[in-house]
Design a protein around this motif. Structure first.
Motif, PDB file in Angstrom:
ATOM      1  N   ALA A  44      -0.026 -15.343   7.866  1.00 58.38           N
ATOM      2  CA  ALA A  44       1.010 -16.295   7.502  1.00 58.38           C
ATOM      3  C   ALA A  44       0.740 -16.906   6.121  1.00 58.38           C
ATOM      4  CB  ALA A  44       1.094 -17.397   8.563  1.00 58.38           C
ATOM      5  N   LYS A  45      -0.522 -17.274   5.872  1.00 56.20           N
ATOM      6  CA  LYS A  45      -0.872 -17.871   4.580  1.00 56.20           C
ATOM      7  C   LYS A  45      -0.627 -16.892   3.444  1.00 56.20           C
ATOM      8  CE  LYS A  45      -4.726 -20.133   2.190  1.00 56.20           C
ATOM      9  NZ  LYS A  45      -6.140 -20.598   2.321  1.00 56.20           N
ATOM     10  N   ARG A  46      -1.012 -15.630   3.645  1.00 54.59           N
ATOM     11  CA  ARG A  46      -0.854 -14.629   2.591  1.00 54.59           C
ATOM     12  C   ARG A  46       0.629 -14.342   2.315  1.00 54.59           C
ATOM     13  NH1 ARG A  46      -4.769 -11.130   0.734  1.00 54.59           N
ATOM     14  NH2 ARG A  46      -4.019  -9.346  -0.485  1.00 54.59           N
ATOM     15  N   ALA A  47       1.454 -14.375   3.381  1.00 47.57           N
ATOM     16  CA  ALA A  47       2.878 -14.081   3.219  1.00 47.57           C
ATOM     17  C   ALA A  47       3.694 -15.305   2.836  1.00 47.57           C
ATOM     18  CB  ALA A  47       3.429 -13.495   4.514  1.00 47.57           C
ATOM     19  N   GLY A  48       3.063 -16.476   2.902  1.00 46.01           N
ATOM     20  CA  GLY A  48       3.779 -17.697   2.547  1.00 46.01           C
ATOM     21  C   GLY A  48       4.776 -18.116   3.604  1.00 46.01           C
ATOM     22  N   VAL A  49       4.419 -17.862   4.877  1.00 40.46           N
ATOM     23  CA  VAL A  49       5.312 -18.231   5.977  1.00 40.46           C
ATOM     24  C   VAL A  49       4.486 -18.938   7.052  1.00 40.46           C
ATOM     25  CG1 VAL A  49       6.877 -16.281   5.547  1.00 40.46           C
ATOM     26  CG2 VAL A  49       4.965 -16.009   7.156  1.00 40.46           C
ATOM     27  N   SER A  50       5.138 -19.331   8.131  1.00 41.67           N
ATOM     28  CA  SER A  50       4.429 -19.963   9.241  1.00 41.67           C
ATOM     29  C   SER A  50       3.911 -18.898  10.209  1.00 41.67           C
ATOM     30  CB  SER A  50       5.361 -20.919   9.984  1.00 41.67           C
ATOM     31  OG  SER A  50       6.397 -20.187  10.633  1.00 41.67           O
ATOM     32  N   ALA A  51       2.936 -19.297  11.023  1.00 42.60           N
ATOM     33  CA  ALA A  51       2.415 -18.371  12.042  1.00 42.60           C
ATOM     34  C   ALA A  51       3.512 -17.990  13.022  1.00 42.60           C
ATOM     35  CB  ALA A  51       1.241 -19.025  12.779  1.00 42.60           C
ATOM     36  N   LYS A  52       4.438 -18.914  13.279  1.00 44.46           N
ATOM     37  CA  LYS A  52       5.544 -18.622  14.183  1.00 44.46           C
ATOM     38  C   LYS A  52       6.429 -17.514  13.622  1.00 44.46           C
ATOM     39  CE  LYS A  52       9.066 -20.909  16.963  1.00 44.46           C
ATOM     40  NZ  LYS A  52       9.703 -22.211  17.280  1.00 44.46           N
ATOM     41  N   THR A  53       6.609 -17.501  12.298  1.00 46.67           N
ATOM     42  CA  THR A  53       7.403 -16.441  11.662  1.00 46.67           C
ATOM     43  C   THR A  53       6.705 -15.086  11.800  1.00 46.67           C
ATOM     44  OG1 THR A  53       8.377 -17.995  10.085  1.00 46.67           O
ATOM     45  CG2 THR A  53       8.431 -15.654   9.501  1.00 46.67           C
ATOM     46  N   VAL A  54       5.384 -15.083  11.666  1.00 43.37           N
ATOM     47  CA  VAL A  54       4.629 -13.840  11.860  1.00 43.37           C
ATOM     48  C   VAL A  54       4.853 -13.309  13.270  1.00 43.37           C
ATOM     49  CG1 VAL A  54       2.327 -12.800  11.929  1.00 43.37           C
ATOM     50  CG2 VAL A  54       2.879 -14.493  10.153  1.00 43.37           C
ATOM     51  N   SER A  55       4.822 -14.215  14.246  1.00 44.93           N
ATOM     52  CA  SER A  55       5.058 -13.830  15.634  1.00 44.93           C
ATOM     53  C   SER A  55       6.450 -13.239  15.808  1.00 44.93           C
ATOM     54  CB  SER A  55       4.878 -15.041  16.552  1.00 44.93           C
ATOM     55  OG  SER A  55       5.158 -14.704  17.884  1.00 44.93           O
ATOM     56  N   ARG A  56       7.424 -13.833  15.124  1.00 43.43           N
ATOM     57  CA  ARG A  56       8.798 -13.327  15.230  1.00 43.43           C
ATOM     58  C   ARG A  56       8.925 -11.923  14.644  1.00 43.43           C
ATOM     59  NH1 ARG A  56      11.938 -18.886  13.411  1.00 43.43           N
ATOM     60  NH2 ARG A  56      12.030 -19.825  15.504  1.00 43.43           N
ATOM     61  N   VAL A  57       8.183 -11.654  13.582  1.00 52.63           N
ATOM     62  CA  VAL A  57       8.205 -10.314  12.990  1.00 52.63           C
ATOM     63  C   VAL A  57       7.628  -9.306  13.978  1.00 52.63           C
ATOM     64  CG1 VAL A  57       7.251  -8.853  11.157  1.00 52.63           C
ATOM     65  CG2 VAL A  57       8.150 -11.130  10.607  1.00 52.63           C
ATOM     66  N   PHE A  58       6.539  -9.686  14.627  1.00 49.70           N
ATOM     67  CA  PHE A  58       5.929  -8.793  15.618  1.00 49.70           C
ATOM     68  C   PHE A  58       6.888  -8.484  16.762  1.00 49.70           C
ATOM     69  CE2 PHE A  58       1.565  -9.637  14.012  1.00 49.70           C
ATOM     70  CZ  PHE A  58       1.152  -8.323  13.975  1.00 49.70           C
ATOM     71  N   ASN A  59       7.691  -9.483  17.124  1.00 46.66           N
ATOM     72  CA  ASN A  59       8.596  -9.323  18.266  1.00 46.66           C
ATOM     73  C   ASN A  59       9.984  -8.846  17.845  1.00 46.66           C
ATOM     74  OD1 ASN A  59       6.782 -10.189  20.359  1.00 46.66           O
ATOM     75  ND2 ASN A  59       6.992 -12.268  19.569  1.00 46.66           N
ATOM     76  N   ASP A  60      10.103  -8.396  16.565  1.00 43.76           N
ATOM     77  CA  ASP A  60      11.374  -7.874  16.051  1.00 43.76           C
ATOM     78  C   ASP A  60      12.532  -8.852  16.232  1.00 43.76           C
ATOM     79  OD1 ASP A  60      10.455  -5.425  15.054  1.00 43.76           O
ATOM     80  OD2 ASP A  60      10.519  -4.513  17.040  1.00 43.76           O
ATOM     81  N   ASP A  61      12.294 -10.118  15.948  1.00 40.23           N
ATOM     82  CA  ASP A  61      13.346 -11.124  16.020  1.00 40.23           C
ATOM     83  C   ASP A  61      14.404 -10.812  14.953  1.00 40.23           C
ATOM     84  OD1 ASP A  61      14.906 -13.486  15.729  1.00 40.23           O
ATOM     85  OD2 ASP A  61      13.278 -14.683  16.561  1.00 40.23           O
ATOM     86  N   PRO A  62      15.656 -10.632  15.359  1.00 35.16           N
ATOM     87  CA  PRO A  62      16.701 -10.266  14.387  1.00 35.16           C
ATOM     88  C   PRO A  62      17.042 -11.379  13.398  1.00 35.16           C
ATOM     89  CG  PRO A  62      17.675 -10.716  16.543  1.00 35.16           C
ATOM     90  CD  PRO A  62      16.184 -10.717  16.740  1.00 35.16           C
ATOM     91  N   HIS A  63      16.584 -12.595  13.655  1.00 34.89           N
ATOM     92  CA  HIS A  63      16.913 -13.718  12.780  1.00 34.89           C
ATOM     93  C   HIS A  63      15.981 -13.828  11.576  1.00 34.89           C
ATOM     94  CE1 HIS A  63      18.616 -14.864  16.780  1.00 34.89           C
ATOM     95  NE2 HIS A  63      19.647 -15.191  16.011  1.00 34.89           N
TER      96      HIS A  63
END
Length: 350
Positions: free
Chosen positions: A5-24
């Motif tokens: 998350a730190k490297r991508a400049g996002v929150s850990a929750k956003t990383v989790s959403r990417v893993f779970n293929d969240d369409p949002h």
């Protein structure tokens, strides 16, 4: 995950959403997260994920031998069922030393499995009793001992009876039985079926052609050759499992004994295309694996429900060429067990 998350400049929750293929999640954010994952060589901690989501992600499978064609097919079907539920499997071989079963199972359970499907080899599974309230346990192929639990077994007695009766129907009166040990419940029941078929036809069972003690395909092959060396050898062999049949068939071919009929308890790869093709008692391992997996998933979904039922699954005789080896053709006479053997080349019974 926080490093990603730190490297991508996002929150850990956003990383989790990417893993779970969240369409949002926007494509740009998704690209940055995936790039950070690749750079850091990040792999999700599935155990931590299990605790967070509150549901298991791994099914444990323990069988005597993962190389055995039957158990390999069972494990494959469980894997397919698990994959449909976004779950994985961990498979282990118990081997043939009953004293090692408990330690091997306990090692498997350390993988934090959500359910256990086991084909036991020991005479006591009571060591699992304290786990039953929290861990779905389903037994396959062999019933549990000193433990009440769900189990799915094949009709070993019926299969042994049908295989032997089929060979008798082809005119054979000296049918050898090649197996491991009657300490194994499946072998004991198949032998009982073999004896019952003889008894029904009024044929005395010759203990000299019941060859117990094989531990692998090579030993079964040698046992078959030893039987053929007897002064009054068998004209047919009933192999108690597919693992042994893989050894018995080439042993017969090595001494050019295509006249010896063969039926295998359990289908195996190439059995249908060998020359002659091998008649088998089909255990339908895909069905065994599927029903065991479905029971495990049902227990996971409803942990308070207790099945603990005995389920006996039917088996089927698949007739191929090997039971007709040597062109033995039966002619029905009057009364049970009254069969004449006609040797001919036409392929038809007169």
């Amino acid at each position: 995950m926080h490093d990603v998350a730190k490297r991508a400049g996002v929150s850990a929750k956003t990383v989790s959403r990417v893993f779970n293929d969240d369409p949002h999640v926007t494509e740009e954010t998704r690209r940055r997260v995936k790039s950070a994952i690749q750079d850091l060589k990040y792999v999700p901690n599935m155990l931590a994920r299990t605790f967070r989501q509150g549901r298991p992600t791994v099914i444990g499978i323990a069988v005597p031998d993962v190389a055995d064609p039957f158990f390999a097919a069972v494990a494959k079907e469980i894997e397919m069922a698990a994959r449909e539920r976004d779950m994985a499997i961990v498979v282990t071989s118990l081997g043939d030393d009953p004293s090692l079963e408990r330690s091997i199972i306990e090692t498997t359970l350390r993988q934090q499995v959500g359910a256990l499907i086991i084909a036991p080899i020991a005479a006591d599974q009571s060591y699992l009793s304290h786990l039953q309230d929290n861990l779905p346990i389903v037994f396959i192929d062999r019933a549990p001992m000193k433990l009440s639990a769900d189990y799915f077994v094949e009709d070993d007695f019926g299969g042994g009876f049908d295989a032997t009766r089929h060979l008798i129907g082809h005119g054979h009166r000296r049918i050898a039985f090649v197996a491991d040990s009657t300490d194994i419940p499946t072998t004991r029941l198949r032998l009982e079926g073999y004896r019952a078929a003889h008894a029904q036809e009024g044929i005395e069972t010759d203990e000299a052609i019941i060859a117990l003690g094989s531990r692998n395909a090579d030993a079964a092959a040698q046992a078959s050759l030893d039987l053929l060396g007897l002064q009054n050898p068998p004209t047919a062999i009933f192999s108690s499992n597919s693992r042994f049949s893989v050894g018995v068939f080439p042993a017969l071919r090595s001494v050019n004994r295509s006249d010896i009929a063969l039926v295998s308890f359990g289908d195996f790869p190439m059995a249908a295309v060998l020359q002659p093709s091998v008649s088998v008692i089909d255990q339908n391992p895909k069905h065994v694996g599927r029903v065991a997996a479905e029971r495990a998933f049902a227990r996971i979904a409803n942990p308070a429900r207790r099945y603990r039922r005995k389920n006996v699954l039917p088996v089927q005789l698949i007739e191929r060429e090997s039971c007709r080896s040597g062109q033995l053709f039966p002619v029905p006479l009057d009364g049970p067990g009254s069969l004449a053997v006609v040797r001919g080349g036409s392929g038809e019974a007169p």
